[in-house]
Design a protein around this motif. Structure first.
Motif, mmCIF file in Angstrom:
data_model
loop_
_atom_site.group_PDB
_atom_site.id
_atom_site.type_symbol
_atom_site.label_atom_id
_atom_site.label_comp_id
_atom_site.label_asym_id
_atom_site.label_seq_id
_atom_site.Cartn_x
_atom_site.Cartn_y
_atom_site.Cartn_z
ATOM 1 N N THR A 98 3.032 -2.403 0.518
ATOM 2 C CA THR A 98 4.128 -1.643 -0.056
ATOM 3 C C THR A 98 4.105 -0.236 0.519
ATOM 4 O OG1 THR A 98 5.156 -0.852 -2.111
ATOM 5 C CG2 THR A 98 2.756 -0.911 -2.059
ATOM 6 N N GLN A 99 5.245 0.408 0.522
ATOM 7 C CA GLN A 99 5.297 1.798 0.959
ATOM 8 C C GLN A 99 4.982 2.753 -0.185
ATOM 9 O OE1 GLN A 99 9.204 2.134 2.778
ATOM 10 N NE2 GLN A 99 8.288 1.897 4.786
ATOM 11 N N SER A 100 4.974 2.235 -1.400
ATOM 12 C CA SER A 100 4.705 3.088 -2.551
ATOM 13 C C SER A 100 3.841 2.348 -3.563
ATOM 14 C CB SER A 100 6.015 3.511 -3.217
ATOM 15 O OG SER A 100 5.745 4.193 -4.418
ATOM 16 N N PRO A 101 2.653 2.855 -3.861
ATOM 17 C CA PRO A 101 1.827 2.233 -4.891
ATOM 18 C C PRO A 101 2.516 2.188 -6.256
ATOM 19 C CG PRO A 101 0.523 3.781 -3.631
ATOM 20 C CD PRO A 101 1.956 3.959 -3.197
ATOM 21 N N CYS A 102 3.499 3.041 -6.485
ATOM 22 C CA CYS A 102 4.231 3.024 -7.754
ATOM 23 C C CYS A 102 5.022 1.732 -7.936
ATOM 24 C CB CYS A 102 5.178 4.220 -7.849
ATOM 25 S SG CYS A 102 4.335 5.786 -8.122
ATOM 26 N N ASP A 103 5.278 1.009 -6.847
ATOM 27 C CA ASP A 103 5.997 -0.262 -6.925
ATOM 28 C C ASP A 103 5.122 -1.394 -7.458
ATOM 29 O OD1 ASP A 103 8.191 0.996 -5.820
ATOM 30 O OD2 ASP A 103 7.840 0.239 -3.798
ATOM 31 N N VAL A 104 3.821 -1.172 -7.498
ATOM 32 C CA VAL A 104 2.875 -2.212 -7.906
ATOM 33 C C VAL A 104 2.507 -1.993 -9.369
ATOM 34 C CG1 VAL A 104 0.614 -3.246 -7.431
ATOM 35 C CG2 VAL A 104 1.960 -2.259 -5.553
ATOM 36 N N PRO A 105 2.651 -3.015 -10.206
ATOM 37 C CA PRO A 105 2.255 -2.865 -11.609
ATOM 38 C C PRO A 105 0.784 -2.460 -11.723
ATOM 39 C CG PRO A 105 3.412 -4.945 -11.267
ATOM 40 C CD PRO A 105 3.158 -4.349 -9.915
ATOM 41 N N LYS A 106 0.482 -1.598 -12.687
ATOM 42 C CA LYS A 106 -0.884 -1.094 -12.853
ATOM 43 C C LYS A 106 -1.894 -2.224 -13.058
ATOM 44 C CE LYS A 106 0.421 3.423 -14.566
ATOM 45 N NZ LYS A 106 0.350 4.395 -15.651
ATOM 46 N N THR A 107 -1.490 -3.274 -13.755
ATOM 47 C CA THR A 107 -2.386 -4.412 -13.978
ATOM 48 C C THR A 107 -2.775 -5.062 -12.656
ATOM 49 O OG1 THR A 107 -1.259 -4.816 -16.071
ATOM 50 C CG2 THR A 107 -2.640 -6.587 -15.227
ATOM 51 N N LEU A 108 -1.814 -5.177 -11.754
ATOM 52 C CA LEU A 108 -2.083 -5.770 -10.442
ATOM 53 C C LEU A 108 -2.902 -4.816 -9.582
ATOM 54 C CD1 LEU A 108 -1.695 -8.074 -8.460
ATOM 55 C CD2 LEU A 108 0.540 -7.128 -7.878
ATOM 56 N N LEU A 109 -2.550 -3.541 -9.590
ATOM 57 C CA LEU A 109 -3.274 -2.547 -8.793
ATOM 58 C C LEU A 109 -4.750 -2.483 -9.204
ATOM 59 C CD1 LEU A 109 -2.781 -0.529 -6.510
ATOM 60 C CD2 LEU A 109 -2.333 1.204 -8.227
ATOM 61 N N SER A 110 -5.027 -2.693 -10.477
ATOM 62 C CA SER A 110 -6.418 -2.643 -10.942
ATOM 63 C C SER A 110 -7.250 -3.818 -10.422
ATOM 64 C CB SER A 110 -6.470 -2.611 -12.465
ATOM 65 O OG SER A 110 -6.067 -3.856 -13.005
ATOM 66 N N GLN A 111 -6.605 -4.873 -9.937
ATOM 67 C CA GLN A 111 -7.303 -6.042 -9.415
ATOM 68 C C GLN A 111 -7.599 -5.924 -7.921
ATOM 69 O OE1 GLN A 111 -8.367 -8.690 -11.349
ATOM 70 N NE2 GLN A 111 -7.727 -7.330 -12.991
ATOM 71 N N ILE A 112 -7.057 -4.905 -7.277
ATOM 72 C CA ILE A 112 -7.187 -4.764 -5.828
ATOM 73 C C ILE A 112 -8.495 -4.059 -5.492
ATOM 74 C CG2 ILE A 112 -6.172 -3.679 -3.782
ATOM 75 C CD1 ILE A 112 -3.427 -4.111 -5.105
ATOM 76 N N GLY A 113 -9.262 -4.678 -4.599
ATOM 77 C CA GLY A 113 -10.556 -4.122 -4.226
ATOM 78 C C GLY A 113 -10.547 -3.381 -2.900
ATOM 79 N N THR A 114 -9.535 -3.611 -2.065
ATOM 80 C CA THR A 114 -9.467 -2.985 -0.753
ATOM 81 C C THR A 114 -8.068 -2.425 -0.539
ATOM 82 O OG1 THR A 114 -11.079 -4.553 0.142
ATOM 83 C CG2 THR A 114 -9.733 -3.343 1.738
ATOM 84 N N LEU A 115 -8.004 -1.182 -0.090
ATOM 85 C CA LEU A 115 -6.719 -0.544 0.197
ATOM 86 C C LEU A 115 -6.717 0.005 1.618
ATOM 87 C CD1 LEU A 115 -6.209 1.617 -3.033
ATOM 88 C CD2 LEU A 115 -5.065 -0.515 -2.487
ATOM 89 N N LEU A 116 -5.622 -0.195 2.315
ATOM 90 C CA LEU A 116 -5.358 0.436 3.603
ATOM 91 C C LEU A 116 -4.219 1.406 3.326
ATOM 92 C CD1 LEU A 116 -5.819 0.606 6.669
ATOM 93 C CD2 LEU A 116 -4.101 -1.185 6.918
ATOM 94 N N ILE A 117 -4.515 2.697 3.377
ATOM 95 C CA ILE A 117 -3.580 3.719 2.910
ATOM 96 C C ILE A 117 -3.123 4.587 4.064
ATOM 97 C CG2 ILE A 117 -3.243 5.623 1.305
ATOM 98 C CD1 ILE A 117 -5.802 4.515 -0.154
ATOM 99 N N HIS A 118 -1.821 4.609 4.279
ATOM 100 C CA HIS A 118 -1.223 5.534 5.233
ATOM 101 C C HIS A 118 -0.843 6.793 4.468
ATOM 102 C CE1 HIS A 118 -0.946 2.702 8.620
ATOM 103 N NE2 HIS A 118 -0.883 1.794 7.657
ATOM 104 N N ARG A 119 -0.234 7.728 5.120
ATOM 105 C CA ARG A 119 0.096 9.014 4.511
ATOM 106 C C ARG A 119 0.948 8.830 3.254
ATOM 107 N NH1 ARG A 119 3.804 13.796 6.938
ATOM 108 N NH2 ARG A 119 3.235 15.356 5.394
#
Length: 106
Positions: free
Chosen positions: A26-47
């Motif tokens: 996604t281009q914005s982490p705000c698009d991902v529900p917090k419940t789902l984001l809490s399950q993610i163990g690896t992030l590749l983050i651009h600016r």
């Protein structure tokens, strides 16, 4: 919550038991529900520059990396994971491959 989000959350929570892993972009982490984001163990983050986006991912990053994200240039990203001891800055080389597509030039 829509059924598509509940399905993704179920895959993130239960899929690992069966060897199913979720790759989400996604281009914005705000698009991902917090419940789902809490399950993610690896992030590749651009600016990221949005304060809301930065606040959502701050628990995944050390303080130095949090400050670094707003200064990333094109072709740069940070890799963070529960499996890494330290966040890693990545630099991507621009591909010299010719892309044959029909994208209009505006």
């Amino acid at each position: 919550m829509t059924s598509s989000f509940s399905g993704l959350i179920n895959i993130a929570r239960e899929g690992r038991k069966k060897g199913i892993f979720l790759f989400l972009t996604t281009q914005s982490p705000c698009d991902v529900p917090k419940t789902l984001l809490s399950q993610i163990g690896t992030l590749l983050i651009h600016r990221l520059t949005s304060i809301e986006d930065l606040q959502l991912i701050r628990n995944h990053l050390d303080e130095h990396s949090q400050k670094q994200i707003i200064n990333l240039n094109q072709g740069e990203a940070l890799l963070t994971s529960i499996n890494l001891l330290k966040d890693v800055q990545l630099n991507f080389d621009k591909s010299d491959r010719t892309h044959y597509n029909q994208t209009p030039l505006l």
